[in-house]
Design an enzyme around this catalytic site. Structure first.
Site, PDB file in Angstrom:
ATOM      1  CG  ASP A 214     142.731  20.753  83.906  1.00  0.00           C
ATOM      2  OD1 ASP A 214     142.662  19.516  84.046  1.00  0.00           O
ATOM      3  OD2 ASP A 214     143.754  21.407  84.188  1.00  0.00           O
ATOM      4  CG  ASP A 216     147.325  24.058  86.301  1.00  0.00           C
ATOM      5  OD1 ASP A 216     146.782  23.247  87.074  1.00  0.00           O
ATOM      6  OD2 ASP A 216     148.360  24.674  86.600  1.00  0.00           O
TER       7      ASP A 216
HETATM    8  N1  LIG Z   1     145.730  20.830  86.151  1.00  0.00           N
HETATM    9  C1  LIG Z   1     146.184  19.650  86.561  1.00  0.00           C
HETATM   10  N2  LIG Z   1     147.243  19.597  87.411  1.00  0.00           N
HETATM   11  C2  LIG Z   1     147.717  18.396  87.815  1.00  0.00           C
HETATM   12  N3  LIG Z   1     147.204  17.216  87.462  1.00  0.00           N
HETATM   13  C3  LIG Z   1     146.155  17.230  86.644  1.00  0.00           C
HETATM   14  N4  LIG Z   1     145.432  16.241  86.098  1.00  0.00           N
HETATM   15  C4  LIG Z   1     144.477  16.783  85.327  1.00  0.00           C
HETATM   16  N5  LIG Z   1     144.547  18.132  85.349  1.00  0.00           N
HETATM   17  C5  LIG Z   1     145.596  18.441  86.151  1.00  0.00           C
END
Ligand SMILES: Nc1ncnc2[nH]cnc12
Ligand SMILES: CSC[C@H]1O[C@H](OP(=O)(O)O)[C@H](O)[C@@H]1O
Length: 306
Positions: A214, A216
């Site tokens: 992703d 974030d």
């Molecule tokens: N955006 C994110 N922040 C923290 N841990 C994660 N693991 C997978 N995506 C994450």
């Protein structure tokens, strides 16, 4: 001074979110391993791949019952060490902090910023104090193998990147995410520290394959991260991860000398507590992770070349 040793590697694999098993292991057996630090996340899966001994540990336990802050990192690393593991490959789901690292991309992490704060971070402490170096936290030798195999089997991988370790379990605020971007971080996750620090204290080589799931919450064109999104992308990443594991193990398993990372001799100049001031209880707990330097030389687990 260089040492003349030959190591027959045993590969430890730590599977993160979405990776609770590995394919193709022969002579598979799940076995509980006791440690002086408490219980590891789960039983360990022992087996062989192409004749190379492997030990797999699902970081959060099968079914993912353990959150990042409750992971017993010391028990996990100690259990791998006392199982004979020499080289650890960490596989992790991460958020991307860079436009050029889209979901699906694998990143071979080479630096960390540790912002975790509610975890036991050392095997050492009162009764036996040690300070290991962490300037280069991962093994370049393992990185070379992983990068070459990723290229060979067509897994898109970015070599090098800084992994910001947050405490969690909540994902970041937008301000935090922007701050980490300004710091030059590449990816964000909740688990690689203190794991990498403890692996170094236990004199094991460590490499981290971070699999982007992703963007974030900083990216205007993408929704903020959710568990559903992470799991959906991780399900797609898992097949690539399993293929990569199959490709790297025969290479990582080849007999070799000491690793260029220095991890296998990390304790040579790290323990500051005088022998007369060391506590017997502490020394007993350190039996697996620091046995090489705390036990008489003749009991050392790494054999001299003949
Ligand atoms: N955006 C994110 N922040 C923290 N841990 C994660 N693991 C997978 N995506 C994450
Ligand atoms: C399920 S999203 C958050 C979770 O996933 C990552 O774990 P891992 O490194 O074990 O794959 C992240 O660090 C969080 O723990």
């Amino acid at each position: 001074m260089s040492e003349d040793v030959i190591i027959e590697p045993v590969i430890g694999l730590i599977g993160g979110s979405g990776l609770y098993d590995i394919d193709g292991l022969e002579e598979k057996e799940w076995r509980r391993v006791e440690t002086p630090w408490g219980e590891p996340s789960d039983a360990l899966l022992f087996g062989k791949l192409d004749g190379v001994r492997c030990v797999f540990l699902p970081r959060h336990g099968r079914g993912h019952p353990i959150p990042p802050s409750d992971l017993n990192f010391r028990a996990n690393i100690d259990a791998l060490k006392r199982s004979g593991v020499t080289d650890i490959v960490s596989l992790s789901a991460v958020g991307s902090l860079r436009e050029d690292l889209p979901p699906g991309r694998f990143v071979l992490v080479d630096q960390f910023i540790d912002r975790s704060f509610a975890r036991e971070k050392s095997f050492f402490g009162r009764g036996c104090v040690a300070h290991v170096g962490m300037a280069d936290p991962v093994s370049g030798r393992m990185g070379d193998v992983i990068a070459a195999q990723a290229e060979r089997i067509g897994v898109e991988m970015t070599r090098g990147g800084t992994y910001l370790v947050m405490e969690g379990p909540q994902f970041s605020t937008r301000a935090e995410s922007e701050l980490y971007r300004q710091w030059g971080c590449s990816v964000i996750g909740m688990t690689n520290m203190p794991e990498a620090k403890l692996a170094r204290e236990a004199e094991m080589c460590y490499a981290s394959i971070a699999m982007v799931t992703d963007y974030d919450c900083w990216h205007d064109d993408h929704d903020s991260v959710t568990v559903d999104a992470v799991v959906a992308v991780m399900t797609q990443n898992a097949a690539k991860a399993k293929a990569l594991v199959k490709a790297i193990i025969p290479e990582l398993g080849k007999k070799r000398g000491l690793c260029s990372s220095g991890a296998e001799r990390a304790l040579d100049h790290a323990i500051i507590t005088a022998p007369s001031a060391r506590s017997p209880e502490m020394l007993a707990k350190l039996d697996a992770v620091a046995g090489r330097v705390l036990r008489p030389v003749k009991e050392s687990h790494i054999g001299k070349a003949t």
